[in-house]
Design an enzyme around this catalytic site. Structure first.
Site, PDB file in Angstrom:
ATOM      1  N   GLY A 221       0.827  -1.332  -0.025  1.00  0.00           N
ATOM      2  CA  GLY A 221      -0.140  -0.024  -0.026  1.00  0.00           C
ATOM      3  C   GLY A 221       0.761   1.193  -0.137  1.00  0.00           C
ATOM      4  O   GLY A 221       2.035   1.355  -0.491  1.00  0.00           O
ATOM      5  N   SER A 222       0.219   2.418   0.666  1.00  0.00           N
ATOM      6  CA  SER A 222       0.929   3.504   0.776  1.00  0.00           C
ATOM      7  C   SER A 222       2.118   3.500   1.435  1.00  0.00           C
ATOM      8  O   SER A 222       2.131   3.000   2.311  1.00  0.00           O
ATOM      9  CB  SER A 222      -0.051   4.595   0.833  1.00  0.00           C
ATOM     10  OG  SER A 222      -0.374   4.612   2.403  1.00  0.00           O
ATOM     11  N   THR A 225       1.199   4.861   4.935  1.00  0.00           N
ATOM     12  CA  THR A 225       0.459   3.847   6.175  1.00  0.00           C
ATOM     13  C   THR A 225       1.704   3.206   6.287  1.00  0.00           C
ATOM     14  O   THR A 225       1.786   2.431   7.481  1.00  0.00           O
ATOM     15  CB  THR A 225      -0.388   3.157   5.382  1.00  0.00           C
ATOM     16  OG1 THR A 225      -1.464   4.040   4.964  1.00  0.00           O
ATOM     17  CG2 THR A 225      -1.228   2.053   6.254  1.00  0.00           C
ATOM     18  N   GLU A 244       5.428  -3.230   1.038  1.00  0.00           N
ATOM     19  CA  GLU A 244       5.650  -2.909  -0.591  1.00  0.00           C
ATOM     20  C   GLU A 244       5.059  -1.590  -0.651  1.00  0.00           C
ATOM     21  O   GLU A 244       3.748  -1.644  -0.324  1.00  0.00           O
ATOM     22  CB  GLU A 244       5.440  -3.957  -1.361  1.00  0.00           C
ATOM     23  CG  GLU A 244       5.849  -3.933  -2.671  1.00  0.00           C
ATOM     24  CD  GLU A 244       5.128  -2.682  -3.550  1.00  0.00           C
ATOM     25  OE1 GLU A 244       5.808  -1.661  -3.659  1.00  0.00           O
ATOM     26  OE2 GLU A 244       4.020  -3.172  -4.042  1.00  0.00           O
ATOM     27  N   CYS A 278       2.288   0.270  -8.725  1.00  0.00           N
ATOM     28  CA  CYS A 278       3.314   0.841  -7.871  1.00  0.00           C
ATOM     29  C   CYS A 278       4.693   0.984  -8.766  1.00  0.00           C
ATOM     30  O   CYS A 278       5.474   1.877  -8.408  1.00  0.00           O
ATOM     31  CB  CYS A 278       3.738   0.049  -6.697  1.00  0.00           C
ATOM     32  SG  CYS A 278       3.957  -1.553  -7.079  1.00  0.00           S
TER      33      CYS A 278
END
Length: 487
Positions: A221-222, A225, A244, A278
């Site tokens: 995710g981001s 976070t 990741e 990503c």
């Protein structure tokens, strides 16, 4: 609505209301209530209770469940692809490839487990040295919205194969895909408690990440976070954390002979999935001068003609929507901020309909922007930087805290070797789209892009821990005793 799958039973949520929307029509695709802290606790206890039997299950037995899961995915492929399209906005053709990747992950994970975390032994003096692996126990998997089936699947499959029990918290934006995926696991005969589904937003995520009963957390995710999770797990060497988190990925273009091939590769690198991968190129480094001008003119022409549309539109679009109206607004604001700082719009990103999260590709020349933000703009917004020499281009490419992917389009192998040597990234491609990767290769980066190599061939490494043994079937007295010892 039965929202959560806990201890082999579907349960209604007790937390905040939750719904997912079609990002183009804004129609409700799925609705329910998130998991409360008490339900998170119940799910952790269920996983803990199921762990010993699942870990003791033979490897062949676990593989059989995984292979039945792959068969279930195939039989529900059309339904899954449509759900992915509905919730993410990506075109059906692309959603179908995601389901195929989910199926293929099973065989890849089995191969990876045998090669990287299986059992190995060899003679050592009068004993046998044996290397085996054990599961961590109960692990949480946090899934992203951009690949709501494939990416969490890349954690869940190897985790279950290694003998772990899993608590799956998908993105709150894609709950329907998660529900359908779990139903495929149920169809495969996965025992109760081995996989538990917890839908929800921040409340659910905080409760799960902070639960003392989990042995690890696997996150895609981001960066924001992921950094919070890293800080939360600091000082906890007893828990495994795999992250990741994307990147601010550079793609350098050298003066190649085939401009159209370069343009096509740039489009595939920057605008596939509406820029929501990503590994998408965020920064395009183009040489100064007439050749670079011609390349950009052709790129603007082609990008401006890309078909953008609803996921099930026919003829099929190249790009669907971004995930939500909020995401679209943030991207439009990012473009406005860059323009205010001195960027030039070569192709302005637009939102044709205010009530739909459809964006057209945007290409901004940010060469004149003195303080370029080191951020991942997660959408179809490409920044162009002109360079005067190749060494300077490599240096510019590395001016990021991230380190996920980097690419070079060049007819010179020597230049690629120079680029590869100095690139600071976990994925480095030559004359191939930046979003391309081999399924048998590690996937991930360095720096702010994360740790480990999440949801790919090397996922086996963080799903089990190694146990080294010296073994002998008989206890015997050595012929020569250690000095100072008398028997």
């Amino acid at each position: 609505m039965s929202t959560h799958y806990i201890a082999g039973q579907w349960r209604p949520g007790q937390g905040a209301p939750l719904q997912s929307l079609d990002p183009v029509s804004q129609a409700v695709v799925w609705q329910g209530q998130g998991a409360s802290a008490a339900q998170v606790d119940e799910a952790v206890n269920a996983a803990r209770g199921a762990f010993s039997l699942w870990a003791a299950h033979s490897l062949d037995g676990r593989i059989a469940v995984l292979e039945r899961f792959a068969a279930a995915l195939k039989s529900h492929a059309d339904e899954l692809a449509r759900a992915i399209g509905e919730e993410t906005g990506k075109p059906l053709w692309e959603a179908a490839t995601e389901v195929t990747s989910m199926v293929n992950k099973v065989a890849i994970s089995i191969q990876s487990y045998r090669e990287r975390t299986g059992e190995k032994s060899g003679p050592l003096a009068d004993a046998t040295a044996v290397l085996r692996h054990k599961p961590h126990g109960v692990v949480a998997v946090f899934g992203p919205y951009n690949f709501p089936g494939h990416l969490p699947n890349g954690h869940i499959v190897p985790a279950l194969l290694a003998g772990n029990c899993v608590l799956f918290k998908p993105s709150e934006l894609t709950p329907k895909v998660a529900e359908l995926t779990v139903k495929c696991w149920i169809e495969a005969g996965l025992p109760a408690g081995v996989l538990n589904l917890l839908q929800g937003g921040r409340e659910t995520g905080v409760a799960l990440a902070g639960h003392p009963g989990i042995d690890g957390l696997f996150f895609t995710g981001s960066s924001r976070t992921g950094n919070l999770l890293h800080a939360q797990f600091a000082g906890r060497p007893d828990k495994i954390l795999a992250l990741e988190m994307g990147g601010n990925n550079p793609l350098i273009v050298d003066q190649v002979a085939d401009i159209d091939a370069a343009v096509y590769t740039i489009v595939q690198s920057a605008f596939i999935s509406a820029g929501q991968r990503c590994t998408c190129a965020r920064r395009l480094l183009v040489p100064q001068g007439q050749w670079g001008d011609a390349l950009l003119a052709r790129l603007v022409q082609v990008a401006g003609q890309l078909k953008v549309g609803r996921f099930d539109e026919q003829p099929a679009p190249f790009m669907g929507s971004v995930i939500s109206l909020q995401a679209a607004a943030q991207l439009m604001q990012a473009q406005a901020d860059l323009l205010a700082k001195g960027a030039t719009a070569l192709l302005a990103m637009t939102q044709p309909q205010a009530d739909a999260a459809l964006l057209t590709p945007g290409i901004l020349d940010v060469t004149a922007v003195s303080e370029r933000p080191d951020e991942e703009f997660f959408g179809p917004l490409l920044q162009v930087i002109r360079y005067s020499d190749f060494d300077g281009a490599i240096a510019e490419a590395n001016t990021t805290a991230f380190g996920l992917a980097a690419g070079l389009l060049s007819d010179s192998k020597a230049r690629y070797e120079q680029f590869w040597l100095h690139s600071r990234a976990g994925i480095v491609n030559w004359n191939k789209q930046l979003t391309g990767a081999a399924s048998t290769a590690p996937f991930g980066g360095i720096g702010a892009s994360g740790n480990h190599r999440a949801s790919a061939y090397y996922a086996a490494d963080y799903c089990a821990y190694p146990v080294a043994s010296l073994e002998s079937e008989a206890l015997t007295l050595p012929t020569t005793l250690t000095p100072g010892v008398t028997l």
